[in-house]
Design a protein around this motif. Structure first.
Motif, PDB file in Angstrom:
ATOM      1  N   MET A  62      -2.210   0.270  -9.105  1.00 20.57           N
ATOM      2  CA  MET A  62      -3.644   0.481  -9.242  1.00 20.57           C
ATOM      3  C   MET A  62      -4.134   1.514  -8.249  1.00 20.57           C
ATOM      4  O   MET A  62      -3.517   1.736  -7.197  1.00 20.57           O
ATOM      5  CB  MET A  62      -4.386  -0.849  -9.027  1.00 20.57           C
ATOM      6  CG  MET A  62      -3.876  -1.972  -9.919  1.00 20.57           C
ATOM      7  SD  MET A  62      -4.666  -3.576  -9.599  1.00 20.57           S
ATOM      8  CE  MET A  62      -6.300  -3.267 -10.263  1.00 20.57           C
ATOM      9  N   ASN A  63      -5.287   2.146  -8.588  1.00 16.61           N
ATOM     10  CA  ASN A  63      -5.901   3.059  -7.636  1.00 16.61           C
ATOM     11  C   ASN A  63      -7.023   2.344  -6.890  1.00 16.61           C
ATOM     12  O   ASN A  63      -7.272   1.149  -7.085  1.00 16.61           O
ATOM     13  CB  ASN A  63      -6.409   4.328  -8.330  1.00 16.61           C
ATOM     14  CG  ASN A  63      -7.475   4.037  -9.373  1.00 16.61           C
ATOM     15  OD1 ASN A  63      -8.098   2.974  -9.387  1.00 16.61           O
ATOM     16  ND2 ASN A  63      -7.694   4.999 -10.270  1.00 16.61           N
ATOM     17  N   ASN A  64      -7.702   3.059  -6.025  1.00 16.17           N
ATOM     18  CA  ASN A  64      -8.737   2.442  -5.194  1.00 16.17           C
ATOM     19  C   ASN A  64      -9.943   1.963  -5.992  1.00 16.17           C
ATOM     20  O   ASN A  64     -10.742   1.163  -5.505  1.00 16.17           O
ATOM     21  CB  ASN A  64      -9.201   3.431  -4.110  1.00 16.17           C
ATOM     22  CG  ASN A  64      -8.229   3.482  -2.945  1.00 16.17           C
ATOM     23  OD1 ASN A  64      -7.459   2.539  -2.734  1.00 16.17           O
ATOM     24  ND2 ASN A  64      -8.237   4.580  -2.201  1.00 16.17           N
ATOM     25  N   ASP A  65     -10.084   2.466  -7.235  1.00 18.90           N
ATOM     26  CA  ASP A  65     -11.186   2.034  -8.096  1.00 18.90           C
ATOM     27  C   ASP A  65     -10.804   0.818  -8.927  1.00 18.90           C
ATOM     28  O   ASP A  65     -11.536   0.446  -9.852  1.00 18.90           O
ATOM     29  CB  ASP A  65     -11.610   3.178  -9.010  1.00 18.90           C
ATOM     30  CG  ASP A  65     -12.181   4.353  -8.244  1.00 18.90           C
ATOM     31  OD1 ASP A  65     -12.831   4.115  -7.209  1.00 18.90           O
ATOM     32  OD2 ASP A  65     -11.961   5.498  -8.672  1.00 18.90           O
ATOM     33  N   ASN A  66      -9.625   0.237  -8.614  1.00 18.61           N
ATOM     34  CA  ASN A  66      -9.104  -0.936  -9.331  1.00 18.61           C
ATOM     35  C   ASN A  66      -8.773  -0.657 -10.791  1.00 18.61           C
ATOM     36  O   ASN A  66      -8.754  -1.564 -11.621  1.00 18.61           O
ATOM     37  CB  ASN A  66     -10.080  -2.120  -9.236  1.00 18.61           C
ATOM     38  CG  ASN A  66     -10.141  -2.690  -7.835  1.00 18.61           C
ATOM     39  OD1 ASN A  66      -9.125  -2.744  -7.140  1.00 18.61           O
ATOM     40  ND2 ASN A  66     -11.325  -3.093  -7.409  1.00 18.61           N
ATOM     41  N   HIS A  67      -8.544   0.602 -11.119  1.00 21.70           N
ATOM     42  CA  HIS A  67      -8.049   0.956 -12.440  1.00 21.70           C
ATOM     43  C   HIS A  67      -6.530   0.838 -12.441  1.00 21.70           C
ATOM     44  O   HIS A  67      -5.860   1.343 -11.541  1.00 21.70           O
ATOM     45  CB  HIS A  67      -8.443   2.386 -12.818  1.00 21.70           C
ATOM     46  CG  HIS A  67      -9.875   2.531 -13.186  1.00 21.70           C
ATOM     47  ND1 HIS A  67     -10.612   3.646 -12.873  1.00 21.70           N
ATOM     48  CD2 HIS A  67     -10.725   1.691 -13.838  1.00 21.70           C
ATOM     49  CE1 HIS A  67     -11.856   3.505 -13.328  1.00 21.70           C
ATOM     50  NE2 HIS A  67     -11.936   2.316 -13.910  1.00 21.70           N
ATOM     51  N   ILE A  68      -6.003   0.198 -13.467  1.00 23.63           N
ATOM     52  CA  ILE A  68      -4.559   0.050 -13.577  1.00 23.63           C
ATOM     53  C   ILE A  68      -3.966   1.348 -14.127  1.00 23.63           C
ATOM     54  O   ILE A  68      -4.330   1.812 -15.191  1.00 23.63           O
ATOM     55  CB  ILE A  68      -4.192  -1.123 -14.503  1.00 23.63           C
ATOM     56  CG1 ILE A  68      -4.741  -2.435 -13.943  1.00 23.63           C
ATOM     57  CG2 ILE A  68      -2.674  -1.216 -14.688  1.00 23.63           C
ATOM     58  CD1 ILE A  68      -4.550  -3.628 -14.862  1.00 23.63           C
ATOM     59  N   CYS A  76      -2.040   1.311  -4.839  1.00 25.53           N
ATOM     60  CA  CYS A  76      -1.603  -0.006  -4.391  1.00 25.53           C
ATOM     61  C   CYS A  76      -0.688  -0.615  -5.447  1.00 25.53           C
ATOM     62  O   CYS A  76      -0.961  -0.530  -6.646  1.00 25.53           O
ATOM     63  CB  CYS A  76      -2.795  -0.940  -4.189  1.00 25.53           C
ATOM     64  SG  CYS A  76      -3.979  -0.365  -2.965  1.00 25.53           S
ATOM     65  N   TYR A  81       0.966  -4.106  -6.808  1.00 32.66           N
ATOM     66  CA  TYR A  81       0.901  -5.565  -6.771  1.00 32.66           C
ATOM     67  C   TYR A  81       2.055  -6.118  -7.602  1.00 32.66           C
ATOM     68  O   TYR A  81       2.258  -5.706  -8.742  1.00 32.66           O
ATOM     69  CB  TYR A  81      -0.420  -6.057  -7.355  1.00 32.66           C
ATOM     70  CG  TYR A  81      -1.638  -5.616  -6.580  1.00 32.66           C
ATOM     71  CD1 TYR A  81      -2.193  -6.438  -5.595  1.00 32.66           C
ATOM     72  CD2 TYR A  81      -2.247  -4.394  -6.843  1.00 32.66           C
ATOM     73  CE1 TYR A  81      -3.321  -6.047  -4.897  1.00 32.66           C
ATOM     74  CE2 TYR A  81      -3.371  -3.991  -6.140  1.00 32.66           C
ATOM     75  CZ  TYR A  81      -3.904  -4.814  -5.176  1.00 32.66           C
ATOM     76  OH  TYR A  81      -5.028  -4.420  -4.471  1.00 32.66           O
ATOM     77  N   LYS A 127       0.859  -1.182   0.000  1.00 31.27           N
ATOM     78  CA  LYS A 127       0.000   0.000   0.000  1.00 31.27           C
ATOM     79  C   LYS A 127       0.895   1.231   0.000  1.00 31.27           C
ATOM     80  O   LYS A 127       1.605   1.501   0.959  1.00 31.27           O
ATOM     81  CB  LYS A 127      -0.905   0.004   1.237  1.00 31.27           C
ATOM     82  CG  LYS A 127      -1.944   1.121   1.270  1.00 31.27           C
ATOM     83  CD  LYS A 127      -3.112   0.810   0.375  1.00 31.27           C
ATOM     84  CE  LYS A 127      -4.235   1.818   0.577  1.00 31.27           C
ATOM     85  NZ  LYS A 127      -5.396   1.591  -0.294  1.00 31.27           N
ATOM     86  N   LYS A 164       1.743  -4.316 -11.135  1.00 26.00           N
ATOM     87  CA  LYS A 164       0.632  -3.458 -11.529  1.00 26.00           C
ATOM     88  C   LYS A 164       0.405  -2.415 -10.446  1.00 26.00           C
ATOM     89  O   LYS A 164       0.319  -2.753  -9.262  1.00 26.00           O
ATOM     90  CB  LYS A 164      -0.641  -4.278 -11.736  1.00 26.00           C
ATOM     91  CG  LYS A 164      -0.547  -5.273 -12.879  1.00 26.00           C
ATOM     92  CD  LYS A 164      -1.849  -6.027 -13.081  1.00 26.00           C
ATOM     93  CE  LYS A 164      -1.724  -7.028 -14.236  1.00 26.00           C
ATOM     94  NZ  LYS A 164      -2.997  -7.741 -14.495  1.00 26.00           N
TER      95      LYS A 164
END
Length: 259
Positions: free
Chosen positions: A46-52, A15, A17, A9, A44
Motif C-alpha cells: 500500500m501507499n501512504n494514501d492507503n491505496h492498495i 508499506c 502488510y 516500511k 498487501k
C-alpha cells in the motif's frame, strides 16, 4: 482491524502488510487461486494514501501470485494485472486488463513473451496478433467483432493498414490494401448478392481504374472517381455486346457499340 502477522516500511511511500491467510480480507478475484495453492500467507502493498497497489499470495518473502493495480488515480477496478508474480514483476501466466480491453499470456519480468497477444474487448470483440509498446494492434493480426465481422491482415497503431482480408456481417468480402482503416489501393470487393469490383480504391471509394461485374454477368471496365463511374470505359452486356461508354460523375454521356 484484523491483527497483522507482520508489517514492513519499505520506504517513505510504501508499506507491506503480511497477514495470516485465515484472517485476511482476500480480494474476490484471488480466492480460487488461494484455495488451490493452499497458501499460508497473504500480503498487501500500500501507499501512504492507503491505496492498495498490489495484493496476493506471499511465499518465502515474495509475491508469487496476485493482482497488481496499474493506476493510482482511482481506476483500480479497471486497470490491473492478475496472475503469477515474482515479487513486483509480472512473471509467468497472467491477464492484463486496461481501459476497454484485456489480454492474456506469458510474461518474463514484466515483458510479454508470447508471439501473439490475445485481447478481449469489453463489447465482446476479440483480437489475436501483434501489438506495439502501447498495447495497440500493430503488425499482423486477426480481429473478430461480436456481430461476426472478421479482419485478418496488417495493422498500424490500431488502424488496418497494408494488405488485409475482411468479411462483414452481411458476408460481403474485401481482399486488398488498406490505409487508416479504409479500403485504399488495389482491392477486390465481392458482394454477397453476386456483384464484384476489382480495381483501385481511395479511402473506401472506387477511384481510378476498376472492373465492375453485376450478378447477371454484365460488366463495366473503366475509370472511376470518388465512387462513381467517370471517364472512358468499356461495357459488355449480358448478350456479349461490347460498347464504348463515357460517364461523368456517374451519369452516362455517350455510348457506342464496338462489335
Amino acid at each position: 482491524m484484523e491483527p497483522l502477522i507482520s508489517f514492513e516500511k519499505l520506504d517513505n511511500e510504501l508499506c507491506l502488510y503480511v497477514y495470516d491467510i485465515k484472517i485476511v480480507d482476500i480480494n474476490k478475484k484471488l480466492i480460487e487461486e488461494v484455495q488451490k495453492r493452499n497458501s499460508k500467507y497473504y500480503a498487501k502493498l500500500m501507499n501512504n494514501d492507503n491505496h492498495i497497489l498490489q495484493e496476493g499470495i506471499f511465499e518465502d518473502g515474495i509475491f508469487t501470485y496476485g493482482i497488481q493495480f496499474l493506476e493510482t488515480d482511482g481506476k483500480y477496478k479497471e486497470h490491473y494485472y492478475l496472475g503469477e508474480l515474482y515479487n513486483n514483476w509480472r512473471h509467468g501466466y497472467g491477464i492484463l486488463k486496461k481501459d476497454k480491453y484485456s489480454f492474456k499470456g506469458n510474461w518474463n519480468y514484466d515483458e510479454y513473451t508470447d508471439d501473439d497477444y490475445i485481447i478481449h474487448y469489453s463489447l465482446g470483440d476479440y483480437y489475436k496478433g501483434q501489438v506495439n509498446e502501447y498495447g495497440e494492434r500493430n503488425g499482423q493480426g486477426f480481429y473478430k467483432t461480436l456481430s461476426g465481422c472478421i479482419y485478418n491482415g496488417r495493422w498500424k497503431d490500431n488502424e488496418t493498414e497494408g494488405y488485409g482480408e475482411y468479411t462483414d456481417f452481411m458476408k460481403n468480402i474485401y481482399k486488398g490494401f488498406w490505409k487508416a482503416s479504409k479500403f485504399h489501393g488495389e482491392g477486390n470487393y465481392i458482394y454477397s448478392d453476386g456483384r464484384s469490383y476489382k480495381g483501385s480504391f481511395e479511402y473506401d471509394l472506387k477511384h481510378g481504374y476498376g472492373e465492375y461485374e453485376w450478378a447477371n454477368g454484365e460488366k463495366y471496365m473503366g475509370d472511376w472517381k470518388r465512387g462513381k463511374r467517370n471517364g472512358n470505359g468499356t461495357k459488355i452486356t449480358i448478350d456479349n455486346i461490347t460498347k464504348n461508354v463515357v460517364f461523368k460523375n456517374g451519369k452516362k454521356i455517350s455510348e457506342k457499340i464496338l462489335n
